[in-house]
Design a protein around this motif. Sequence first.
Motif, PDB file in Angstrom:
ATOM      1  N   ARG A 116       0.055 -29.602  28.068  1.00  0.00           N
ATOM      2  CA  ARG A 116      -0.842 -29.072  29.476  1.00  0.00           C
ATOM      3  C   ARG A 116      -1.789 -30.006  30.212  1.00  0.00           C
ATOM      4  NH1 ARG A 116      -2.257 -22.794  28.313  1.00  0.00           N
ATOM      5  NH2 ARG A 116      -0.955 -21.451  29.737  1.00  0.00           N
ATOM      6  N   CYS A 117      -2.192 -29.687  31.548  1.00  0.00           N
ATOM      7  CA  CYS A 117      -3.211 -30.439  31.730  1.00  0.00           C
ATOM      8  C   CYS A 117      -3.066 -31.753  32.032  1.00  0.00           C
ATOM      9  CB  CYS A 117      -4.590 -29.786  31.360  1.00  0.00           C
ATOM     10  SG  CYS A 117      -4.917 -28.328  31.116  1.00  0.00           S
ATOM     11  N   ASN A 118      -1.984 -31.702  32.068  1.00  0.00           N
ATOM     12  CA  ASN A 118      -0.959 -33.279  32.975  1.00  0.00           C
ATOM     13  C   ASN A 118      -1.173 -35.121  31.918  1.00  0.00           C
ATOM     14  OD1 ASN A 118      -0.945 -33.501  35.920  1.00  0.00           O
ATOM     15  ND2 ASN A 118      -3.303 -33.522  36.557  1.00  0.00           N
ATOM     16  N   HIS A 119      -0.975 -33.952  29.979  1.00  0.00           N
ATOM     17  CA  HIS A 119      -0.447 -35.221  29.170  1.00  0.00           C
ATOM     18  C   HIS A 119       0.302 -33.886  28.597  1.00  0.00           C
ATOM     19  CE1 HIS A 119      -3.555 -31.819  27.426  1.00  0.00           C
ATOM     20  NE2 HIS A 119      -2.764 -32.005  26.994  1.00  0.00           N
ATOM     21  N   PHE A 120       0.898 -35.353  28.169  1.00  0.00           N
ATOM     22  CA  PHE A 120       2.928 -34.459  27.427  1.00  0.00           C
ATOM     23  C   PHE A 120       2.622 -35.004  26.220  1.00  0.00           C
ATOM     24  CE2 PHE A 120       6.962 -35.983  25.741  1.00  0.00           C
ATOM     25  CZ  PHE A 120       7.340 -33.979  25.266  1.00  0.00           C
ATOM     26  N   ILE A 121       2.651 -34.273  25.367  1.00  0.00           N
ATOM     27  CA  ILE A 121       2.273 -34.844  23.484  1.00  0.00           C
ATOM     28  C   ILE A 121       4.204 -35.167  23.264  1.00  0.00           C
ATOM     29  CG2 ILE A 121       1.332 -34.388  21.022  1.00  0.00           C
ATOM     30  CD1 ILE A 121      -0.510 -34.526  23.838  1.00  0.00           C
ATOM     31  N   ALA A 122       3.928 -36.475  22.567  1.00  0.00           N
ATOM     32  CA  ALA A 122       5.360 -36.714  22.333  1.00  0.00           C
ATOM     33  C   ALA A 122       5.697 -36.631  21.071  1.00  0.00           C
ATOM     34  CB  ALA A 122       5.495 -38.409  22.776  1.00  0.00           C
ATOM     35  N   GLY A 123       6.592 -35.758  20.473  1.00  0.00           N
ATOM     36  CA  GLY A 123       6.824 -35.489  19.400  1.00  0.00           C
ATOM     37  C   GLY A 123       6.338 -33.630  18.746  1.00  0.00           C
ATOM     38  N   CYS A 124       5.359 -33.507  19.836  1.00  0.00           N
ATOM     39  CA  CYS A 124       5.631 -32.256  20.179  1.00  0.00           C
ATOM     40  C   CYS A 124       6.553 -30.938  20.285  1.00  0.00           C
ATOM     41  CB  CYS A 124       4.366 -31.914  21.187  1.00  0.00           C
ATOM     42  SG  CYS A 124       3.414 -29.892  21.035  1.00  0.00           S
ATOM     43  N   GLN A 125       7.274 -30.771  18.867  1.00  0.00           N
ATOM     44  CA  GLN A 125       8.277 -30.003  18.988  1.00  0.00           C
ATOM     45  C   GLN A 125       8.695 -29.006  19.539  1.00  0.00           C
ATOM     46  OE1 GLN A 125      10.833 -32.355  18.627  1.00  0.00           O
ATOM     47  NE2 GLN A 125       9.585 -33.128  17.560  1.00  0.00           N
TER      48      GLN A 125
END
Length: 131
Positions: free
Chosen positions: A101-110
């Motif tokens: 959320r809040c303009n970020h994306f966590i790669a690998g977060c399934q």
Amino acid sequence: MKIVIIDGQGGRMGKAVIEQLKSSYPELELYAIGTSAMLKAGASYGATGENPVIVNARNADLIIGPIGIVMADSLMGEITAAMATAVSSSSAYKILIPVNRCNHFIAGCQGGSLSDYIRQVCEEVGRHLNI
């Protein structure tokens, strides 16, 4: 052991973490920084604002919260640069909950559920308690 839980935006995530930790480890003293919802959930101590984050990050053993607590201006602006610096530079072991959320994306977060992530948080705390 000083365990600090940091949350904002209503504290739903922090509240759930505290409830589950208190259920598994009722003797823990938990420091809640962010909202009164976490105090109602059973935290031993609570405060809000920038300075409590900075002060408590200095001597925490574990810091738990959404990944945004290490990113300035995240959580819709609730995390200041000073707060993010205090958390990220703390020598505490950090258990960060992935939230895209809040303009970020966590790669690998399934895309697991919040409940799944909170269970994992509590398991990781248990490993550090050596109980």
